[in-house]
Design a protein around this motif. Structure first.
Motif, PDB file in Angstrom:
ATOM      1  N   LEU A   1       0.853  -1.185   0.000  1.00 35.38           N
ATOM      2  CA  LEU A   1       0.000   0.000   0.000  1.00 35.38           C
ATOM      3  C   LEU A   1       0.895   1.244   0.000  1.00 35.38           C
ATOM      4  O   LEU A   1       1.810   1.363   0.830  1.00 35.38           O
ATOM      5  CB  LEU A   1      -0.908   0.003   1.230  1.00 35.38           C
ATOM      6  CG  LEU A   1      -1.884  -1.178   1.328  1.00 35.38           C
ATOM      7  CD1 LEU A   1      -2.582  -1.186   2.682  1.00 35.38           C
ATOM      8  CD2 LEU A   1      -2.915  -1.125   0.203  1.00 35.38           C
ATOM      9  N   ARG A   2       0.633   2.154  -0.906  1.00 42.95           N
ATOM     10  CA  ARG A   2       1.482   3.338  -1.042  1.00 42.95           C
ATOM     11  C   ARG A   2       1.284   4.264   0.161  1.00 42.95           C
ATOM     12  O   ARG A   2       0.193   4.805   0.369  1.00 42.95           O
ATOM     13  CB  ARG A   2       1.167   4.088  -2.337  1.00 42.95           C
ATOM     14  CG  ARG A   2       2.049   5.322  -2.527  1.00 42.95           C
ATOM     15  CD  ARG A   2       1.942   5.896  -3.927  1.00 42.95           C
ATOM     16  NE  ARG A   2       2.821   7.044  -4.053  1.00 42.95           N
ATOM     17  CZ  ARG A   2       2.406   8.313  -4.053  1.00 42.95           C
ATOM     18  NH1 ARG A   2       1.131   8.592  -3.986  1.00 42.95           N
ATOM     19  NH2 ARG A   2       3.276   9.306  -4.163  1.00 42.95           N
ATOM     20  N   THR A   3       2.342   4.408   0.941  1.00 39.15           N
ATOM     21  CA  THR A   3       2.294   5.198   2.173  1.00 39.15           C
ATOM     22  C   THR A   3       3.225   6.385   2.054  1.00 39.15           C
ATOM     23  O   THR A   3       4.404   6.228   1.697  1.00 39.15           O
ATOM     24  CB  THR A   3       2.696   4.337   3.382  1.00 39.15           C
ATOM     25  OG1 THR A   3       1.851   3.185   3.454  1.00 39.15           O
ATOM     26  CG2 THR A   3       2.575   5.123   4.681  1.00 39.15           C
ATOM     27  N   VAL A   4       2.719   7.590   2.349  1.00 40.33           N
ATOM     28  CA  VAL A   4       3.546   8.790   2.300  1.00 40.33           C
ATOM     29  C   VAL A   4       3.519   9.475   3.656  1.00 40.33           C
ATOM     30  O   VAL A   4       2.549   9.376   4.406  1.00 40.33           O
ATOM     31  CB  VAL A   4       3.067   9.764   1.207  1.00 40.33           C
ATOM     32  CG1 VAL A   4       3.132   9.116  -0.170  1.00 40.33           C
ATOM     33  CG2 VAL A   4       1.663  10.273   1.491  1.00 40.33           C
ATOM     34  N   GLU A   5       4.615  10.140   3.962  1.00 37.15           N
ATOM     35  CA  GLU A   5       4.754  10.867   5.211  1.00 37.15           C
ATOM     36  C   GLU A   5       4.558  12.352   4.942  1.00 37.15           C
ATOM     37  O   GLU A   5       5.127  12.899   3.988  1.00 37.15           O
ATOM     38  CB  GLU A   5       6.129  10.595   5.810  1.00 37.15           C
ATOM     39  CG  GLU A   5       6.243  10.881   7.279  1.00 37.15           C
ATOM     40  CD  GLU A   5       7.526  10.287   7.877  1.00 37.15           C
ATOM     41  OE1 GLU A   5       7.659  10.328   9.112  1.00 37.15           O
ATOM     42  OE2 GLU A   5       8.387   9.799   7.115  1.00 37.15           O
ATOM     43  N   VAL A   6       3.752  13.004   5.768  1.00 32.66           N
ATOM     44  CA  VAL A   6       3.365  14.396   5.533  1.00 32.66           C
ATOM     45  C   VAL A   6       3.727  15.230   6.763  1.00 32.66           C
ATOM     46  O   VAL A   6       3.279  14.925   7.878  1.00 32.66           O
ATOM     47  CB  VAL A   6       1.844  14.498   5.277  1.00 32.66           C
ATOM     48  CG1 VAL A   6       1.437  15.959   5.058  1.00 32.66           C
ATOM     49  CG2 VAL A   6       1.429  13.633   4.095  1.00 32.66           C
ATOM     50  N   PRO A   7       4.524  16.281   6.616  1.00 37.52           N
ATOM     51  CA  PRO A   7       4.829  17.130   7.778  1.00 37.52           C
ATOM     52  C   PRO A   7       3.574  17.862   8.243  1.00 37.52           C
ATOM     53  O   PRO A   7       2.820  18.398   7.433  1.00 37.52           O
ATOM     54  CB  PRO A   7       5.884  18.102   7.244  1.00 37.52           C
ATOM     55  CG  PRO A   7       5.662  18.131   5.760  1.00 37.52           C
ATOM     56  CD  PRO A   7       5.177  16.766   5.380  1.00 37.52           C
ATOM     57  N   VAL A   8       3.341  17.870   9.560  1.00 37.13           N
ATOM     58  CA  VAL A   8       2.167  18.535  10.108  1.00 37.13           C
ATOM     59  C   VAL A   8       2.577  19.427  11.275  1.00 37.13           C
ATOM     60  O   VAL A   8       3.579  19.182  11.947  1.00 37.13           O
ATOM     61  CB  VAL A   8       1.095  17.526  10.582  1.00 37.13           C
ATOM     62  CG1 VAL A   8       0.514  16.751   9.412  1.00 37.13           C
ATOM     63  CG2 VAL A   8       1.642  16.576  11.643  1.00 37.13           C
ATOM     64  N   THR A   9       1.790  20.456  11.485  1.00 34.72           N
ATOM     65  CA  THR A   9       1.959  21.294  12.666  1.00 34.72           C
ATOM     66  C   THR A   9       1.642  20.454  13.898  1.00 34.72           C
ATOM     67  O   THR A   9       0.716  19.640  13.892  1.00 34.72           O
ATOM     68  CB  THR A   9       1.019  22.511  12.588  1.00 34.72           C
ATOM     69  OG1 THR A   9       1.345  23.268  11.414  1.00 34.72           O
ATOM     70  CG2 THR A   9       1.154  23.389  13.821  1.00 34.72           C
ATOM     71  N   TRP A  10       2.402  20.642  14.960  1.00 40.58           N
ATOM     72  CA  TRP A  10       2.254  19.769  16.126  1.00 40.58           C
ATOM     73  C   TRP A  10       2.668  20.516  17.386  1.00 40.58           C
ATOM     74  O   TRP A  10       3.613  21.318  17.378  1.00 40.58           O
ATOM     75  CB  TRP A  10       3.111  18.520  15.933  1.00 40.58           C
ATOM     76  CG  TRP A  10       2.886  17.446  16.958  1.00 40.58           C
ATOM     77  CD1 TRP A  10       1.927  16.485  16.971  1.00 40.58           C
ATOM     78  CD2 TRP A  10       3.675  17.228  18.133  1.00 40.58           C
ATOM     79  NE1 TRP A  10       2.060  15.681  18.071  1.00 40.58           N
ATOM     80  CE2 TRP A  10       3.132  16.111  18.809  1.00 40.58           C
ATOM     81  CE3 TRP A  10       4.798  17.862  18.679  1.00 40.58           C
ATOM     82  CZ2 TRP A  10       3.669  15.623  20.003  1.00 40.58           C
ATOM     83  CZ3 TRP A  10       5.323  17.380  19.869  1.00 40.58           C
ATOM     84  CH2 TRP A  10       4.759  16.271  20.511  1.00 40.58           C
TER      85      TRP A  10
END
Length: 258
Positions: free
Chosen positions: A204-213
């Motif tokens: 399954l194509r998985t991508v990492e996304v930068p998020v505010t935290w």
């Protein structure tokens, strides 16, 4: 303000909750306000994990004026992994996600995950470490240290090459969620590496996304106590893989009834 559309919503937001009476009202207000101001056709599912406080009653009271919100009850206290699986397998959206009750990643950041899904990803995971400038309130140094050590171990043991496996902010296509969570076995805090490991096994194509935290001091996670459990659970995941438990068939995707 948009009205909640009955039938199958475009997206589902799952919030696992255990003894969250102090902040669940504020969390639901923020989530519902975001849904309405953004014109999202979304449902909100709070999964009560056997809370001993008034969490469940507060969610039910809130849902009286917010039809976007519904409550799922676990049969007792089973853990975050169980709660997330319960919620996502009962979700009706075409895109389904989960977020922590403390909203460490502001719910408006869900649009970044949705965009990744709409651009071809099957799974989009929020990351605190891809862009550190997005961290509003950082963790104490000791928590950063343990977190990075755990991430290094997951890379070595699990072969997961993500900057952040533990961020409680992940989205899935409906098909990907049904595939991954039907095969999930870990019910505690260590479920994140397992679902990402399963995603890799199932291509399954998985991508990492930068998020505010922002770090919340009231977090329930203890790196010392829960870290030991997570290490044991990683051994279980590798054993499951050797036994072929992640290679089996999954049930066809069905629309749950409410």
């Amino acid at each position: 303000m948009s009205d909640f559309v009955s039938g199958h919503p475009a997206s589902s937001i799952v919030i696992p909750a255990y003894n969250e009476s102090a902040r669940i009202d504020a969390t639901l207000r923020e989530v519902v306000d975001c849904i309405r101001s953004g014109g999202w056709n979304a449902e909100v599912i709070v999964v009560n994990d056997g809370s001993t406080d008034t969490t469940a009653r507060q969610v039910l009271d809130f849902s009286i004026t917010a039809p976007e919100v519904r409550l799922l009850e676990n049969p007792g206290n089973h853990g975050k992994g169980y709660s997330v699986r319960h919620g996502l397998l009962q979700a009706r959206g075409e895109i389904v996600m989960f977020t922590d009750a403390d909203l460490s990643a502001p719910i408006r950041e869900a649009e970044r995950l949705f965009d990744a899904i709409n651009n071809g990803a099957e799974i989009a995971i929020g990351s605190r470490w891809l862009d550190r400038s997005r961290q509003i309130h950082r963790q104490p140094v000791y928590r950063q240290f343990f977190g990075r050590c755990f991430n290094l171990i997951t890379r070595m043991v699990m072969g997961l090459h993500f900057a952040d496996t533990q961020c409680g902010f992940k989205a899935f296509t409906r098909r990907a969620a049904q595939t991954v969570f039907q095969l999930q076995t870990i019910e505690g805090w260590g479920f994140d590496p397992e679902i990402l490991f399963i995603a890799g096994k199932r291509h399954l194509r998985t991508v990492e996304v930068p998020v505010t935290w922002r770090h919340d001091e009231r977090t329930h996670v203890s790196y010392l106590r829960d870290g030991v459990h997570m290490l044991r659970e990683m051994a279980i995941i590798r054993w499951n893989a050797l036994l072929g438990r992640y290679n089996g068939p999954v049930r066809p995707v069905e629309w749950p009834t409410v």
